[in-house]
Every structure is written in C-alpha cells, then in structure tokens.
Design a protein around this motif. Structure first.
Motif, PDB file in Angstrom:
ATOM      1  N   THR A 128       9.833   1.397  18.064  1.00 35.51           N
ATOM      2  CA  THR A 128       8.765   2.214  17.481  1.00 35.51           C
ATOM      3  C   THR A 128       8.621   2.049  15.975  1.00 35.51           C
ATOM      4  N   THR A 129       9.570   1.423  15.317  1.00 37.07           N
ATOM      5  CA  THR A 129       9.490   1.385  13.862  1.00 37.07           C
ATOM      6  C   THR A 129       9.328  -0.036  13.358  1.00 37.07           C
ATOM      7  N   ASP A 130       8.784  -0.136  12.156  1.00 38.11           N
ATOM      8  CA  ASP A 130       8.817  -1.433  11.498  1.00 38.11           C
ATOM      9  C   ASP A 130       9.304  -1.210  10.081  1.00 38.11           C
ATOM     10  N   ILE A 131      10.061  -2.172   9.588  1.00 42.38           N
ATOM     11  CA  ILE A 131      10.607  -2.014   8.236  1.00 42.38           C
ATOM     12  C   ILE A 131       9.435  -1.951   7.269  1.00 42.38           C
ATOM     13  N   ALA A 132       9.467  -0.946   6.424  1.00 43.70           N
ATOM     14  CA  ALA A 132       8.323  -0.697   5.547  1.00 43.70           C
ATOM     15  C   ALA A 132       8.118  -1.853   4.582  1.00 43.70           C
ATOM     16  N   THR A 133       6.884  -2.364   4.543  1.00 41.25           N
ATOM     17  CA  THR A 133       6.572  -3.386   3.554  1.00 41.25           C
ATOM     18  C   THR A 133       5.730  -2.719   2.487  1.00 41.25           C
ATOM     19  N   ASP A 134       6.409  -2.030   1.593  1.00 42.81           N
ATOM     20  CA  ASP A 134       5.658  -1.367   0.548  1.00 42.81           C
ATOM     21  C   ASP A 134       5.849  -2.074  -0.769  1.00 42.81           C
ATOM     22  N   SER A 135       5.546  -3.335  -0.737  1.00 42.23           N
ATOM     23  CA  SER A 135       5.575  -4.076  -1.984  1.00 42.23           C
ATOM     24  C   SER A 135       4.426  -5.059  -1.936  1.00 42.23           C
ATOM     25  N   GLY A 136       3.974  -5.429  -3.092  1.00 42.26           N
ATOM     26  CA  GLY A 136       2.838  -6.338  -3.121  1.00 42.26           C
ATOM     27  C   GLY A 136       2.417  -6.635  -4.531  1.00 42.26           C
ATOM     28  N   LEU A 137       1.238  -7.163  -4.657  1.00 39.26           N
ATOM     29  CA  LEU A 137       0.716  -7.524  -5.968  1.00 39.26           C
ATOM     30  C   LEU A 137      -0.114  -6.365  -6.502  1.00 39.26           C
ATOM     31  N   ASN A 138       0.315  -5.809  -7.608  1.00 39.72           N
ATOM     32  CA  ASN A 138      -0.441  -4.717  -8.217  1.00 39.72           C
ATOM     33  C   ASN A 138      -1.579  -5.285  -9.048  1.00 39.72           C
ATOM     34  N   ARG A 139      -2.734  -4.693  -8.897  1.00 39.77           N
ATOM     35  CA  ARG A 139      -3.904  -5.145  -9.636  1.00 39.77           C
ATOM     36  C   ARG A 139      -4.730  -3.944 -10.043  1.00 39.77           C
ATOM     37  N   LYS A 140      -5.476  -4.100 -11.106  1.00 39.31           N
ATOM     38  CA  LYS A 140      -6.357  -3.029 -11.531  1.00 39.31           C
ATOM     39  C   LYS A 140      -7.782  -3.536 -11.450  1.00 39.31           C
ATOM     40  N   LEU A 141      -8.641  -2.756 -10.845  1.00 39.77           N
ATOM     41  CA  LEU A 141     -10.045  -3.157 -10.771  1.00 39.77           C
ATOM     42  C   LEU A 141     -10.744  -2.727 -12.052  1.00 39.77           C
ATOM     43  N   PRO A 142     -11.755  -3.460 -12.461  1.00 43.51           N
ATOM     44  CA  PRO A 142     -12.505  -3.038 -13.640  1.00 43.51           C
ATOM     45  C   PRO A 142     -13.435  -1.893 -13.281  1.00 43.51           C
ATOM     46  N   PRO A 143     -13.570  -0.904 -14.158  1.00 43.55           N
ATOM     47  CA  PRO A 143     -14.509   0.185 -13.862  1.00 43.55           C
ATOM     48  C   PRO A 143     -15.947  -0.327 -13.901  1.00 43.55           C
ATOM     49  N   ILE A 144     -16.814   0.376 -13.206  1.00 43.54           N
ATOM     50  CA  ILE A 144     -18.226  -0.019 -13.207  1.00 43.54           C
ATOM     51  C   ILE A 144     -18.865   0.429 -14.509  1.00 43.54           C
ATOM     52  N   GLN A 145     -19.578  -0.489 -15.128  1.00 40.09           N
ATOM     53  CA  GLN A 145     -20.245  -0.143 -16.382  1.00 40.09           C
ATOM     54  C   GLN A 145     -21.568   0.563 -16.082  1.00 40.09           C
TER      55      GLN A 145
ATOM     56  N   ILE B 233     -13.250  -8.044   1.726  1.00 41.48           N
ATOM     57  CA  ILE B 233     -12.392  -7.517   0.656  1.00 41.48           C
ATOM     58  C   ILE B 233     -13.243  -7.192  -0.569  1.00 41.48           C
ATOM     59  N   GLY B 234     -14.201  -8.078  -0.838  1.00 39.98           N
ATOM     60  CA  GLY B 234     -15.091  -7.838  -1.966  1.00 39.98           C
ATOM     61  C   GLY B 234     -15.863  -6.541  -1.806  1.00 39.98           C
ATOM     62  N   ASP B 235     -16.331  -6.296  -0.561  1.00 40.46           N
ATOM     63  CA  ASP B 235     -17.053  -5.044  -0.292  1.00 40.46           C
ATOM     64  C   ASP B 235     -16.151  -3.839  -0.521  1.00 40.46           C
ATOM     65  N   ILE B 236     -14.899  -3.939  -0.039  1.00 42.08           N
ATOM     66  CA  ILE B 236     -13.957  -2.828  -0.209  1.00 42.08           C
ATOM     67  C   ILE B 236     -13.729  -2.575  -1.698  1.00 42.08           C
ATOM     68  N   LYS B 237     -13.514  -3.664  -2.432  1.00 36.76           N
ATOM     69  CA  LYS B 237     -13.228  -3.504  -3.858  1.00 36.76           C
ATOM     70  C   LYS B 237     -14.414  -2.876  -4.585  1.00 36.76           C
ATOM     71  N   GLN B 238     -15.614  -3.293  -4.185  1.00 36.56           N
ATOM     72  CA  GLN B 238     -16.813  -2.750  -4.814  1.00 36.56           C
ATOM     73  C   GLN B 238     -16.903  -1.242  -4.570  1.00 36.56           C
ATOM     74  N   GLU B 239     -16.611  -0.823  -3.326  1.00 38.81           N
ATOM     75  CA  GLU B 239     -16.641   0.611  -2.999  1.00 38.81           C
ATOM     76  C   GLU B 239     -15.596   1.363  -3.817  1.00 38.81           C
ATOM     77  N   LEU B 240     -14.410   0.768  -3.939  1.00 37.65           N
ATOM     78  CA  LEU B 240     -13.341   1.432  -4.688  1.00 37.65           C
ATOM     79  C   LEU B 240     -13.724   1.569  -6.161  1.00 37.65           C
ATOM     80  N   ARG B 241     -14.385   0.552  -6.668  1.00 33.67           N
ATOM     81  CA  ARG B 241     -14.823   0.638  -8.064  1.00 33.67           C
ATOM     82  C   ARG B 241     -15.821   1.772  -8.234  1.00 33.67           C
ATOM     83  N   LYS B 242     -16.725   1.899  -7.261  1.00 32.93           N
ATOM     84  CA  LYS B 242     -17.718   2.979  -7.339  1.00 32.93           C
ATOM     85  C   LYS B 242     -17.043   4.337  -7.337  1.00 32.93           C
ATOM     86  N   GLU B 243     -15.934   4.453  -6.571  1.00 30.74           N
ATOM     87  CA  GLU B 243     -15.233   5.730  -6.473  1.00 30.74           C
ATOM     88  C   GLU B 243     -14.221   5.908  -7.593  1.00 30.74           C
ATOM     89  N   ASN B 244     -14.155   4.926  -8.477  1.00 32.35           N
ATOM     90  CA  ASN B 244     -13.215   4.971  -9.583  1.00 32.35           C
ATOM     91  C   ASN B 244     -11.759   5.029  -9.116  1.00 32.35           C
TER      92      ASN B 244
END
Lengths: 211, 157
Positions: free
Chosen positions: A28-45, B130-141
């Motif tokens: 019933t379980t799987d070893i948690a894969t809670d690691s990955g590449l952290n990224r920040k999206l740019p805010p919408i202008q 993935i691009g669509d998901i990212k776009q939605e996430l950007r909209k939601e800040n």
C-alpha cells in the motif's frame, strides 16, 4: 493436587501475522519522492512592460523542438547540441567573463571572448520549447542548466570560503536539513546569499509555442 | 530401562525460528516509518523523470500536488492524451484556479505565500500541458513550483 501453571501461549503464528502486516505495508505504500527541481515562475505583468535591453552576446538561447532536439544560439552562432554536451556549453557561456571596466568579472575563469557573456549577473539563459516537446527532455534540460549554475556556484563558494570545507550544494543541503542547528543555519544562509548575489540565476522562459 | 528414549546423538539440530517474528517485525516497523500512505489515488500513469540536481522539499512548508499523465489502464475511456489530476479527479487547466483557492483556504495566513506546488508529471507528457498548468499558476500567483523527480542520471532520460 499440584498447582498447575498457566499454559504458555503459542507464539508460532506470530511470524505469519507479522508477515501479513509487512506485505500489506509493502503493497500500500510507496517511498515518498519529495525532492525535485525547485523553480520560480515569473509573475504576470499587468501592462505591456518594455523588455529590458540586453546585449546579444549576453543571451544564450536554447530551443527544444518537437523532436526533442536542442538548438542553441550563442554569440550569434546557431548550433545543434546534444544533451550530454549542454552542461559544458552553458558553463562556458556563463563563465566567459568578457566584460571590461565596470562589467569586469572577478570570479570568471572562462575564455574572455568579446562575443560571449560579460559576467555572471549579465548572462541570461533563455529557454523555449514546443508544445510537443516531451516533459522528460524538458526536465533534463532544466537539470543541466541548474547543474551548470551549481558547478560555478560551487567554485565561487570554495574560493570565498575555503575554510568551510563544503561547497555550495553541500551547504545548501545542510541549510535545508531540519536537523542542522539554527546558529549554523544563520551562518550558512549568509554565505549562500553572498554566492547567489555573485552568481544569480537569470533564466527566462518563453511561452510555449502553439503547435 | 527408561520410559523415554534418549535423544540420539549426532545429526544437525533444527534451526530455531523463535527469532523470526522479531526480524519480521523489525522489517515491518522499517516500512511503516519509511513510507507514507499514498495521499491521492492516482488515475494516471505517473513515472517521474530523473534528475541529479535535486533539492529536498521542506516538509514544514505547505505543499500541494498536481499530477499529470496519460490515463491509466482502468481509465482508458478518458483517452490517451495526458490529463491533469487534482485530488482524485481528472481536471482541465481551468480547474487549477479553484484548486489553488481551496488549498489556500486551508492554510494559516502566515503560510499563504509559502505554498509550493509540486508538479508530478509523467515522463511521456507533452510540454503543451505543462505550459498550460504553469500559465494558470502564474495567473493565480502561485509561483513557487517544484518539478518532482527521482534521483538519477538526467542525460539518460
């Protein structure tokens, strides 16, 4: 009549019960894969903001097409590149240090070509991909770009803090480890911030192209 | 002459299995501690890509998961194109807005801007989704994202 002692409970089936539970948890379980590449999206202008002017030599354009092939444009020259060579190319671009005067790069150890990037904070990596690009390839590309930054950050970290005996990635891992004590964390944070200031990740991602 | 037969000498004595339960219990506890029960029932194929520049996710920060991938065998009727899954349901990119809002409603105020969106996406998905998901996430800040990966060599992907 002799006193009879309580009969011993037969524990022979204990192993069976334990096995049953063990198999239940295994399934019933799987070893948690809670690691990955952290990224920040740019805010919408909000409005159309004029994009900042960036010199062509400071941009490294990377295109991934629908066949998962990579095209890089660096210093005006277009070239197909294989995934395994990408890290080397990105490092060469970031580390070039062609800037002079105000833009001179103190920590660069690259070829100092005038047609490539000035210094770490001026160098921009721009990534664009097709809608049909595979996620797998995209992650590999992201990974290689982060790896290139980490390579340079490791070197700068070692040069700034040779006594710490750690490199950037190790320090970052220690910083994020909940078992590290707070006073050490404070110190690590200062060092990490300083390296991040010298080698910022300037990364731009174009909107995915319509197929 | 004795009533009981004397044990014959020689021959291997049987191996005692008395400690077997202990060993099994030890294994059992290891698995109980090292694993977490699956939070969501996956309805999609979810083979994560591998990468080697990974960072661990801080468990103290709130994490929301978005899954994407091809519908699995049981949900064949949903087609073969990669789909998004939010909380046990198939979803469209436009549903992400409501999802983020409901995730944020569960958080304390000081944690609101610390929310990390972990994208667990199948290797075979297309970047369009993935691009669509990212776009939605950007909209939601909701800008802090994490591409969840396995540890491994990225170039061999």
């Amino acid at each position: 009549m002799a006193k009879r002692s309580a009969p011993e409970v037969n524990a022979g089936s204990m192993a069976d019960i334990a096995f049953l539970l063990l198999i239940f948890f295994l399934v019933t379980t799987d070893i948690a894969t809670d690691s990955g590449l952290n990224r920040k999206l740019p805010p919408i202008q909000d409005k159309e903001v004029e994009p900042p002017l960036i010199k062509k030599r400071n941009i490294f354009v990377l295109n991934v097409n629908r066949k998962n092939q990579l095209l890089m444009t660096r210093a005006g020259e277009e070239k197909r590149v294989e995934l395994k060579d990408l890290r080397k190319e990105v490092v060469a671009f970031l580390d070039n240090g062609g800037g002079t005067g105000e833009d001179a790069c103190k920590y660069c150890e690259g070829a100092k070509k005038t047609e490539s990037s000035d210094n770490f904070s001026k160098a921009v990596i721009s990534l664009s991909n097709d809608r049909l690009t595979k996620y797998e390839t995209y992650i590999s590309v992201q990974n290689e770009i982060i790896a290139a930054y980490n390579e340079i950050r490791n070197r700068v970290f070692k040069r700034l803090f040779p006594k710490s005996g750690l490199n950037y990635v190790e320090s970052n891992n220690r910083y994020q480890d909940p078992q590290t004590n707070p006073s050490e964390k404070e110190k690590l944070k200062e060092k990490l911030e300083e390296v991040k200031k010298i080698v910022p990740q300037v990364f731009s991602e174009a909107d995915t192209k319509k197929a | 002459m004795s009533k009981f037969k004397k044990k014959k000498e020689g021959g291997l004595p049987p191996i005692s299995t008395a400690s077997l339960p202990d060993i099994v219990f030890m294994l059992l506890f290891f698995f109980m501690v090292a694993t977490v029960i699956k939070e969501d029932n996956l309805m999609i194929d979810n083979k994560l890509p591998s990468a080697d520049q990974i960072e661990k996710l801080d468990k103290k920060r709130p994490i929301s998961y978005i899954y994407a991938g091809k519908p699995s065998e049981r949900f064949k009727n949903m087609g073969t194109e990669a789909r998004i899954q939010l909380n046990d349901k198939f979803a469209r990119p436009s549903d992400i807005k409501a999802f983020i809002a409901s995730e944020r409603a569960n958080l304390r105020e000081d944690q609101l801007n610390k929310l990390i969106i972990a994208l667990k996406v199948d290797v075979d998905a297309n970047m369009g989704l993935i691009g669509d998901i990212k776009q939605e996430l950007r909209k939601e800040n909701a800008l802090k994202i994490n591409y969840t990966t396995r540890k491994g060599d990225a170039v061999s992907n």
